[in-house]
Motif scaffolding. Structure first.
Motif, PDB file in Angstrom:
ATOM      1  N   ILE A 141       2.307   2.128  -3.424  1.00  0.00           N
ATOM      2  CA  ILE A 141       1.590   2.327  -4.455  1.00  0.00           C
ATOM      3  C   ILE A 141       1.022   3.850  -4.348  1.00  0.00           C
ATOM      4  N   PHE A 142       0.889   4.268  -2.807  1.00  0.00           N
ATOM      5  CA  PHE A 142       0.542   5.496  -2.505  1.00  0.00           C
ATOM      6  C   PHE A 142       1.714   6.638  -3.027  1.00  0.00           C
ATOM      7  N   LEU A 143       2.953   5.908  -2.585  1.00  0.00           N
ATOM      8  CA  LEU A 143       3.987   6.841  -3.051  1.00  0.00           C
ATOM      9  C   LEU A 143       4.104   7.246  -4.238  1.00  0.00           C
ATOM     10  N   LEU A 144       3.442   6.207  -5.312  1.00  0.00           N
ATOM     11  CA  LEU A 144       3.629   6.370  -6.868  1.00  0.00           C
ATOM     12  C   LEU A 144       2.514   7.283  -7.180  1.00  0.00           C
ATOM     13  N   PHE A 145       1.456   7.269  -6.374  1.00  0.00           N
ATOM     14  CA  PHE A 145       0.275   8.314  -6.788  1.00  0.00           C
ATOM     15  C   PHE A 145       0.958   9.505  -6.419  1.00  0.00           C
ATOM     16  N   PRO A 183       5.102  11.624   1.415  1.00  0.00           N
ATOM     17  CA  PRO A 183       3.668  11.586   1.290  1.00  0.00           C
ATOM     18  C   PRO A 183       2.772  10.797   2.370  1.00  0.00           C
ATOM     19  N   GLU A 184       3.626  10.105   3.002  1.00  0.00           N
ATOM     20  CA  GLU A 184       2.792   9.074   4.091  1.00  0.00           C
ATOM     21  C   GLU A 184       2.237  10.333   5.390  1.00  0.00           C
ATOM     22  N   ARG A 196       0.998  -1.189  -0.037  1.00  0.00           N
ATOM     23  CA  ARG A 196       0.079   0.056  -0.152  1.00  0.00           C
ATOM     24  C   ARG A 196       0.954   1.219  -0.057  1.00  0.00           C
ATOM     25  N   SER A 197       1.855   1.414   0.844  1.00  0.00           N
ATOM     26  CA  SER A 197       2.573   2.620   0.866  1.00  0.00           C
ATOM     27  C   SER A 197       3.518   2.955  -0.375  1.00  0.00           C
ATOM     28  N   LEU A 209      -3.599   5.059 -14.239  1.00  0.00           N
ATOM     29  CA  LEU A 209      -2.611   5.588 -13.618  1.00  0.00           C
ATOM     30  C   LEU A 209      -1.274   5.291 -14.342  1.00  0.00           C
TER      31      LEU A 209
END
Lengths: 289, 319
Positions: A120-124, B9-10, A117-118, B51
């Protein structure tokens, strides 16, 4: 006693000074706003002038007659009816699909835990800083090879996956208390059910803001439609207006009428939803300009 | 306020209630009840595929195509670095880099300064403040093409701007037939169109500053300038950083204004990189060469973005 007598006029002077300051400040701000909106005001008045009076020796807002018929003429001259219908249909489809995709993505990021998850989130997040318009050539080439150039499918689909919508919804979904989720789970709700019956109703305000942005994004979009659409019966409003301006011998009064009809819906939407829009933009939900 | 941090981003600014992922803590991050772990993938997949296919892969493909002589119907041959060697000798391209650099150098500071000044002004007591905010926001949410068409009318040789100059006894200015003035008009419409948007982002940043902090600095005897530099600026810096990064990225890709108002002219004086890329690809059918232009533009934007991400530790304060 004497103190009070001395103080009283001082206080009222201060109050009066404050009132004058407030009035001056307000007047100045509204003057700036008026100057700022002059281009749009001028557009409106130009749209009502006879064609040969658009330019003149002196500034005059109103020509020898007020031609509301210019709006009707723009409708036929640029085929504005067709452009409007195309823009509306494309924007409506784009909005609906954007909402669905962003909701699913945001839900996964906000409420589900899964391996990777992290990452993929970073990719976004990284895609937020990618200059998207730079990549129009391969995008065009891909659709062309697939024989999909000059279709609404190719027009609509690349715009659906911007990461800002998913971020906005994720932000709202993170704020939903876990207890609601647990309660739904204990009642035997599936993940899908949880999303549809618990999460989505709670983030409805965010969804409507996202809907407005998705709609306006499609409504205003120019470069990609210009590239991918060839046949004029598929054109959207910005393409029609741009084509209109580059023709020789522009009929300015009709062009301005068309611009007015393009901007007016935006004005209405912004006026109605101003509070929500300002909040969402303020949260950085849709980037900077 | 909850900005996405472009570098980490986190974390979101001022959102301490959310623990970083991987360390379940607090009620928001409790182990989810029910559902196997792949369920999350099912939900993220449509967005992720989209994406990848429509945003990430085209960027990569663009870098690759830059090394080819691709045309629409003529197929694709790889030609090594030939396109890039040609770019260095292409006066039109070099001109477009200079034009766009000037645009960025003037537009971005003007945009940020006006946005910031207006945001601060709108913090003061003004009757109908919300409506003023809406007025400034309208062009930012309207089609650029329509805005540009409007400015094209205003700045015609016998248009209303020159009429106004004549009314106060000044000579008319050849706005769209002189290269420098034409670029000024393109920059002007861009600032006019977009600052209302950043004004609202920065306004939200200002709103998040506690009035107590301002009051305390006042008691300590800080003047307005000192207050701005030492209190307001650091506290609004996350919003300022966020808007600047994204405004710079957008500015390098300027297209519609120049396309509609001047078509790049007169004499290429408003030919932005994106406009030159568009003409190369879709008017002259040199898709490979256009991709090389895209690669250079990508590198320029990447350098600017990374430089700002690196530089932010010196001036951006996340509390």
């Amino acid at each position: 006693m004497t103190d009070q007598k001395l103080q009283a006029p001082g206080l009222s002077w201060r109050r009066r000074g404050r009132a004058i300051g407030f009035a001056a400040n307000t007047t100045a701000a509204w003057l700036v706003a008026l100057v700022f909106s002059f281009p749009l005001i001028w557009t409106f008045f130009t749209a009502l002038k006879p064609g040969n009076e658009v330019f003149g020796a002196k500034i005059s807002f109103i020509g020898s007659e007020v031609l509301w018929s210019n709006f009707a003429d723009a409708w036929t001259e640029v085929d504005f009816g067709r452009l409007l219908l195309n823009s509306l249909v494309v924007a409506a489809i784009s909005t609906a699909l954007t909402l669905v995709i962003a909701t699913l993505t945001a839900f996964a990021f906000a409420r589900l835990r899964f391996p990777g998850r992290s990452a993929i989130f970073l990719l976004f997040v990284i895609t937020l800083t990618l200059p998207s318009e730079v990549a129009v050539v391969p995008l065009f080439l891909g659709f062309d090879q697939a024989r999909l150039a000059d279709t609404w499918f190719a027009l609509i689909i690349p715009g659906l996956f911007g990461a800002f919508g998913a971020f906005l919804l994720r932000q709202f979904m993170l704020q939903i208390p876990g207890e609601l989720e647990e309660a739904a789970r204990l009642d035997g709700a599936s993940t899908w059910r949880l999303l549809i019956s618990v999460i989505v109703p709670l983030v409805r305000p965010a969804l409507s803001v996202l809907a407005i942005f998705a709609f306006l994004g499609s409504w205003n979009s120019f470069l990609w439609p210009l590239i991918i659409l060839n046949s004029s019966d598929k054109w959207t409003i910005p393409i029609g207006i741009a084509g209109f301006t580059t023709q020789t011998g522009t009929q300015w009064e009709l062009l301005m009428a068309a611009c007015m009809m393009t901007i007016a819906p935006v004005v209405v939407v912004v006026a109605i939803a101003q509070r929500q829009l300002v909040a969402a933009i303020g949260a950085g939900a849709f980037g900077g300009r | 306020m909850t900005f996405v941090r472009l570098d980490r981003p986190e974390e979101e600014v001022a959102d301490a209630s959310v623990a970083p992922p991987g360390r379940p803590k607090g009620r928001l991050r409790r182990r989810p009840l029910g559902g196997p772990r792949w369920v999350g993938w099912a939900f993220v997949l449509p967005g992720l595929i989209g994406l990848a296919v429509f945003i990430v892969i085209p960027q990569v493909a663009s870098l690759i195509l830059g090394f080819s002589d691709s045309t629409l119907l003529g197929g694709t041959q790889f030609t090594g670095g030939e396109n890039f060697a040609r770019l260095l000798r292409d006066p039109q391209f070099i001109n477009s880099v200079i034009v766009t650099s000037i645009f960025v150098l003037v537009y971005v500071p003007a945009n940020i300064a006006i946005s910031m000044a207006m945001a601060m002004w709108l913090k003061t007591r003004i009757a109908g403040r919300n409506w003023i905010r809406v007025i400034f926001l309208i062009p930012a949410l309207s089609p650029m093409v329509a805005n540009a068409a409007v400015f094209r009318l205003l700045f015609q040789q016998d248009g209303v701007v020159n009429q106004a100059l004549a009314a106060i006894g000044l000579e008319p200015i050849p706005w769209l037939s002189d290269g420098n003035w034409a670029l000024a008009v393109v920059i002007g419409v861009s600032v006019w169109q977009s600052f209302g948007y950043n004004m609202i982002v920065l306004g939200a940043g200002l709103d998040s500053i506690s009035p107590d902090v301002i009051a305390a600095s006042r008691i300590d005897g800080a003047g307005p300038i000192r207050r701005f530099v030492s209190i307001t600026l650091p506290l609004v810096s996350p919003a300022l950083f966020f808007t600047t990064v994204l405004t710079v990225i957008g500015a390098w890709q300027t297209f519609a204004q120049a396309y509609v108002i001047t078509g790049g002219g007169p004499g290429n004086s408003t030919m932005t990189i994106m406009l030159y890329l568009y003409q190369t690809a879709f008017t002259n059918n040199q898709l490979g060469y256009a991709s090389a232009i895209a690669t250079v533009l990508f590198v320029i934007i990447a350098i600017f973005t990374l430089f700002q991400l690196w530089g932010q530790r010196k001036w951006v304060h996340y509390d």
